[in-house]
Design a protein around this motif. Structure first.
Motif, mmCIF file in Angstrom:
data_model
loop_
_atom_site.group_PDB
_atom_site.id
_atom_site.type_symbol
_atom_site.label_atom_id
_atom_site.label_comp_id
_atom_site.label_asym_id
_atom_site.label_seq_id
_atom_site.Cartn_x
_atom_site.Cartn_y
_atom_site.Cartn_z
ATOM 1 N N LEU A 732 4.462 -10.964 3.800
ATOM 2 C CA LEU A 732 4.282 -9.636 4.348
ATOM 3 C C LEU A 732 4.674 -8.412 3.338
ATOM 4 N N PHE A 733 5.753 -8.576 2.690
ATOM 5 C CA PHE A 733 6.118 -7.810 1.737
ATOM 6 C C PHE A 733 4.896 -7.723 0.332
ATOM 7 N N SER A 734 4.678 -8.842 -0.022
ATOM 8 C CA SER A 734 3.687 -8.928 -1.118
ATOM 9 C C SER A 734 2.403 -8.501 -0.518
ATOM 10 N N GLY A 735 1.998 -8.948 0.422
ATOM 11 C CA GLY A 735 0.671 -8.551 1.118
ATOM 12 C C GLY A 735 0.406 -7.250 1.250
ATOM 13 N N PHE A 736 1.508 -6.479 1.711
ATOM 14 C CA PHE A 736 1.147 -5.168 1.881
ATOM 15 C C PHE A 736 1.565 -4.296 0.550
ATOM 16 N N PHE A 737 2.309 -5.029 -0.216
ATOM 17 C CA PHE A 737 2.626 -4.419 -1.674
ATOM 18 C C PHE A 737 1.184 -4.299 -2.541
ATOM 19 N N ILE A 738 0.272 -5.312 -2.176
ATOM 20 C CA ILE A 738 -1.018 -5.013 -2.741
ATOM 21 C C ILE A 738 -1.645 -3.555 -2.789
ATOM 22 N N PHE A 739 -1.546 -3.063 -1.714
ATOM 23 C CA PHE A 739 -2.004 -1.622 -1.574
ATOM 24 C C PHE A 739 -1.759 -0.528 -2.681
ATOM 25 N N THR A 740 -0.398 -1.024 -3.454
ATOM 26 C CA THR A 740 -0.066 -0.204 -4.374
ATOM 27 C C THR A 740 -1.074 -0.207 -5.548
ATOM 28 N N PHE A 744 -5.574 5.534 -4.785
ATOM 29 C CA PHE A 744 -5.250 6.696 -3.741
ATOM 30 C C PHE A 744 -3.851 6.655 -3.532
ATOM 31 N N LYS A 745 -3.133 7.752 -3.624
ATOM 32 C CA LYS A 745 -1.726 7.743 -3.581
ATOM 33 C C LYS A 745 -1.335 7.671 -1.869
ATOM 34 N N GLY A 746 -2.290 8.132 -1.129
ATOM 35 C CA GLY A 746 -1.718 7.585 0.414
ATOM 36 C C GLY A 746 -1.781 6.282 0.769
ATOM 37 N N THR A 747 -2.605 5.483 -0.058
ATOM 38 C CA THR A 747 -2.901 4.204 0.280
ATOM 39 C C THR A 747 -1.382 3.331 -0.250
ATOM 40 N N GLN A 748 -1.276 3.971 -1.556
ATOM 41 C CA GLN A 748 -0.174 3.420 -2.270
ATOM 42 C C GLN A 748 1.098 3.645 -1.544
ATOM 43 N N ALA A 749 1.492 4.713 -1.016
ATOM 44 C CA ALA A 749 2.599 5.039 -0.126
ATOM 45 C C ALA A 749 2.461 4.087 1.069
ATOM 46 N N LEU A 750 1.345 3.621 1.602
ATOM 47 C CA LEU A 750 1.364 2.991 2.877
ATOM 48 C C LEU A 750 1.782 1.344 2.416
ATOM 49 N N GLY A 751 1.338 0.995 1.267
ATOM 50 C CA GLY A 751 1.737 -0.268 0.854
ATOM 51 C C GLY A 751 3.184 -0.437 0.410
ATOM 52 N N ILE A 752 3.684 0.508 -0.288
ATOM 53 C CA ILE A 752 5.004 0.658 -0.462
ATOM 54 C C ILE A 752 6.206 0.980 0.625
ATOM 55 N N LEU A 753 5.719 1.814 1.445
ATOM 56 C CA LEU A 753 6.411 1.969 2.598
ATOM 57 C C LEU A 753 6.753 1.071 3.738
ATOM 58 N N ILE A 754 5.460 0.490 3.769
ATOM 59 C CA ILE A 754 5.542 -0.652 4.880
ATOM 60 C C ILE A 754 6.280 -2.088 4.274
ATOM 61 N N SER A 755 6.071 -1.999 2.975
ATOM 62 C CA SER A 755 6.835 -3.304 2.339
ATOM 63 C C SER A 755 8.229 -3.137 2.329
ATOM 64 N N VAL A 756 8.731 -1.872 1.955
ATOM 65 C CA VAL A 756 10.227 -1.660 2.081
ATOM 66 C C VAL A 756 10.789 -1.530 3.598
ATOM 67 N N THR A 757 9.948 -1.071 4.484
ATOM 68 C CA THR A 757 10.395 -1.257 5.986
ATOM 69 C C THR A 757 10.395 -2.629 6.435
ATOM 70 N N LEU A 758 9.460 -3.495 6.058
ATOM 71 C CA LEU A 758 9.674 -5.051 6.447
ATOM 72 C C LEU A 758 10.855 -5.848 5.877
ATOM 73 N N LEU A 759 11.014 -5.356 4.640
ATOM 74 C CA LEU A 759 12.192 -5.936 3.648
ATOM 75 C C LEU A 759 13.402 -5.335 4.425
ATOM 76 N N MET A 760 13.511 -4.084 4.869
ATOM 77 C CA MET A 760 14.766 -3.654 5.404
ATOM 78 C C MET A 760 15.085 -4.127 6.766
ATOM 79 N N ALA A 761 13.745 -4.599 7.455
ATOM 80 C CA ALA A 761 13.759 -4.985 8.811
ATOM 81 C C ALA A 761 14.220 -6.578 8.642
#
Length: 785
Positions: A732-740, A744-761
């Motif tokens: 999941l982390f790697s899959g969402f991180f590809i959006f970086t 587009f900065k918004g899509t980059q943020a989407l990838g980074i933040l969801i990846s970080v959230t799932l890692l913390m989860a």
């Protein structure tokens, strides 16, 4: 319930051929439907149809056409009026005007001018040039004429005289059609060819251009994300399971999910939008955990007794139920968008949520059946269950949970406290082009044009005079003039274009073309103009788009800079009361006419940039509500599953804390709260809850079925479920991180933040969740349940 899952496992394995045939039929059907999928080229309709602001804007567009229909070509040169350059500029305008889908082209080579016909008592609209100029003297004459036409200053050329605009207006059919993309590309190429041939620096902007460039870049990126998602997940699966067969059959599940997502879009009559286009790569990432948990359980069971069919049956029974609940929480995370009232989010929520459950069913049926026909797993295939490094990490986690819970809580409290402070720094703001890097040509060209002409974003005032013919009265013209003076106080706006502009233009022509008469005349002079057929009728008049056929409605058009939703809303709040006062205050009677009073006017702010600000606010409000709805619904699922308020609290916090940490990071790193980033929270909460369910269902099984103590059950769950959870989070982390990889900065943020959230989860589910279980059940932790 246990019997249901047992019977389901038997049914799947006893009817393998039938199940595969049904899956094949489903896949073929969805493939046929997917082949019919279409992209949406219309502006996203985010406000609900019942919203009064949406109704106002839609009626405005029906009356005057799309306000964001002008592409701006800017030529930066000090040599525009050299004969050779000007001839090529003239040719460019003529070629573009004759391009299909183009309604009109205005530049300094074909500006409309008015001439007074004294004999016929009328004004005649003509072009500043009848034909392509052949001499420098003709070009010089055009330059002098333009200097005497104040209406075009800061509209076609800037104060310094070194930037010249060509305004290309698209027709209403083309602006929301696929053909717009080809037309914009052709126009851009022709303009660049002109620039290269004449050593002129070219810039491009305007809503058709921005929308087209955005669509082209996003479409390209969606394909890239899909390939990256498939590639990354395949690589990780191959590393974990060391089996090409696992990778191949997991990818078949993924491909069925991709095809089904597109098929569902078609079945519901939707088109692919910039948001729903994210679903296929999301499905790739979300579908893989189903395969991981099924195969891990299969390998674990087979290692115990060596019976392949029994191992597969147990996998369906044990993991099927867990995966159902986990996918149900993800379903909720996406599904809440279907209740926002926004067409864009509703479509995204419906398609994503249905596909989550569909891909779960496909995984539950396809993976066990396929592996029932394959040879049993070898020692090499099951080696991942005994990964020494991972086992060592999990053993360390178990030690901390059993012996240092106080320190765990102290660290969590410190992190959450810091994150809450970070949350206070979050700003909620959006820009039309804020997702672009600062060196992107779309962004730099927009800022160049804003610097020289203030802006290109439409900001409109729609005026209803209540009675036919009343829009042309001197009283209304005077009020419009007063309103334009108010707008002139704000540097964000260009000069207004309105009936007042048209009247000043006509009056200048009436007085022989002297620029000092480019003013709104008094009532006596206005009455004289009526003798000349100056009612602004006819297709040849450049201002016929500013009044309707009944002369009841009129508009005042401004362009503004992309100042962001916060400033736009501030301007609306400041200007709308001023507009109400100007149009509805009767100074003689000393009263304020209410909206709807035929003695007053209904003047309301609308327009493309205004609606964008409204939509942004609406999305933020609804996405925040959706996140809370997702949390409440998932808590209810947990309550039904465990029937204990303690367990609801235990299961919610490990998924909620990562969201708080993510929000804190947004505040500290200056990531604004906007649709692309708010979207993160409900999606991440739904997926984060999966890990909680994986852990708690295994814990419950260890506690009840195997009659272990709470401490033993916690330890066994950490050591066994922890492996699958780790593999899942890596995917999941790697899959969402590809959006970086997005531009587009918004899509980059989407990838980074969801990846970080799932890692913390994952960290919370493996450390905090078992610590909670031990603490809340402290009195029972050393005795059997």
């Amino acid at each position: 319930m246990k019997q249901f899952w047992h019977n389901l496992a038997r049914t799947i394995l006893n009817h393998r051929i039938l199940s595969l045939v049904l899956l094949a039929i489903l896949t073929i059907f969805m493939s046929i439907e997917a082949s019919k999928v279409q992209l949406s080229y219309e502006l996203a309709k985010i406000l609900p149809k019942t919203d009064e602001r949406f109704k106002l804007y839609e009626s405005f567009k029906q009356r005057y056409g799309e306000d964001g229909a002008v592409m701006v070509i800017a030529a930066e040169t000090d040599h525009m009026y050299d004969l050779n350059t000007f001839q090529h500029w003239y040719d460019l305008g003529e070629i573009i005007k004759n391009t299909g889908g183009i309604k009109d082209v205005i530049s300094n080579a074909n500006l409309p001018v008015l001439k007074k016909d004294e004999a016929a008592k009328k004004f005649v609209t003509d072009k500043i040039l009848d034909k392509r100029p052949q001499t420098q003297a003709e070009v010089d004459a055009v330059r002098e004429k333009i200097k005497n036409l104040p209406v075009y200053q800061d509209f076609i050329y800037n104060d310094a005289g070194n930037v010249h605009l060509m305004m290309v207006t698209f027709n209403q059919k083309t602006i929301n059609d696929h053909s717009r993309i080809d037309i914009v590309k052709r126009i851009k190429k022709m303009a660049l060819d002109f620039g290269n041939a004449n050593q002129v620096k070219m810039h491009f902007s305007g809503m058709p251009f921005i929308r087209t460039e955005f669509t082209s870049q996003v479409t390209h990126e969606l394909g890239l994300f899909l390939l990256l998602a498939i590639g990354v997940t395949s690589l990780i699966l191959a590393i974990f399971f060391r089996s090409l067969k696992v990778v191949i059959f997991a990818l078949i599940v993924v491909l069925i999910g991709i095809v089904s997502s597109l098929g569902i879009i078609v079945l519901f009559g939707f088109k692919i939008t910039l948001l729903s286009g994210l679903i296929p790569p999301l499905i790739v990432v979300i579908s893989i955990p189903n395969t991981i948990f099924l195969l891990n359980k299969y390998h674990e069971e087979y290692s115990l007794h060596g019976n392949k069919i029994q191992a597969l049956s147990t996998s369906i029974e044990k993991v099927g139920q867990t995966l159902f609940l986990a996918n149900l929480t993800t379903f909720v995370g996406f599904g809440v968008f279907a209740f926002t009232g926004s067409a864009l989010l509703v479509e995204f929520g419906i398609v994503a949520s249905i596909n989550v459950m569909l891909i779960y069913l496909v995984s539950l049926v396809f993976i066990p059946i396929v592996f029932s026909y394959l040879p049993p797993p070898s020692a090499k295939n099951t080696a991942h269950l005994e990964a020494k490094r991972l086992t060592k990490v999990l053993t360390t986690i178990n030690f901390w949970v059993n012996n240092h819970r106080g320190l765990i809580y102290a660290i969590i409290v410190l992190i959450v406290g810091t994150s809450v402070y970070g949350m206070t720094k979050i700003q909620a703001i959006g820009y039309i082009v804020d997702d672009l890097p600062r060196d992107n040509a779309i962004f730099t060209d927009l800022k160049f044009i804003e610097k020289n002409f203030k802006g290109v974003m439409p900001f409109e005032v729609n005026i209803d005079a209540y009675k036919p013919g009343r829009a042309l009265t001197p009283q209304l013209l005077t009020k419009i003039k007063r309103m334009e003076k108010e707008f002139a106080k704000f540097p964000e706006f260009t000069k207004g274009l309105s009936l007042v502009t048209a009247t000043k233009f006509i009056y200048q022509a009436y007085r022989g073309g002297n620029p000092k008469y480019f003013v709104l005349p008094g009532i006596d002079e206005l009455n004289k103009l009526k003798e000349f057929n100056a009612s602004l009728e006819g297709k040849q008049n450049s201002f016929n788009g500013f009044i309707d056929s009944t002369k009841r409605y009129t508009r005042v058009s401004f362009q503004m800079a992309d100042v962001g939703t916060v400033r736009t809303n501030e301007l609306i709040k400041i200007l709308q009361p001023k507009i109400d006062s100007i149009f509805n205050y009767d100074a003689e009677a000393g009263i304020m006419h209410k909206i709807g009073d035929p003695e007053g006017y209904n003047a309301q702010i609308t327009g493309n940039s205004v609606v964008y600000a409204w939509q942004n606010d609406y999305l933020q409000k609804n996405l925040v509500e959706s996140t809370f709805q997702a949390i409440i619904l998932i808590c209810l699922i947990m309550a039904l599953l465990f029937r204990s308020w303690k367990m609801v609290l235990i299961s919610t916090l490990p998924s909620l804390i990562p969201l708080i940490i993510t929000a804190g990071l947004m505040g500290f790193f200056g990531i604004a709260l906007k649709p692309t980033t708010i979207l993160i929270f409900s999606i991440a909460f739904g997926i984060s809850s999966d890990g909680t369910i994986y852990f708690l269902t295994r814990y419950k099984d260890e506690l009840l079925s195997k009659n272990r103590t709470i401490a033993q059950a916690v330890t066994e769950t950490i050591l066994n479920t922890g492996v699958s959870m780790f593999y899942t989070v890596v995917i999941l982390f790697s899959g969402f991180f590809i959006f970086t990889a997005s531009t587009f900065k918004g899509t980059q943020a989407l990838g980074i933040l969801i990846s970080v959230t799932l890692l913390m989860a994952m960290i919370c589910n493996l450390i905090l969740l078992p610590a909670f279980l031990m603490t809340i059940n402290k009195s029972d932790s050393r005795k059997k349940h």
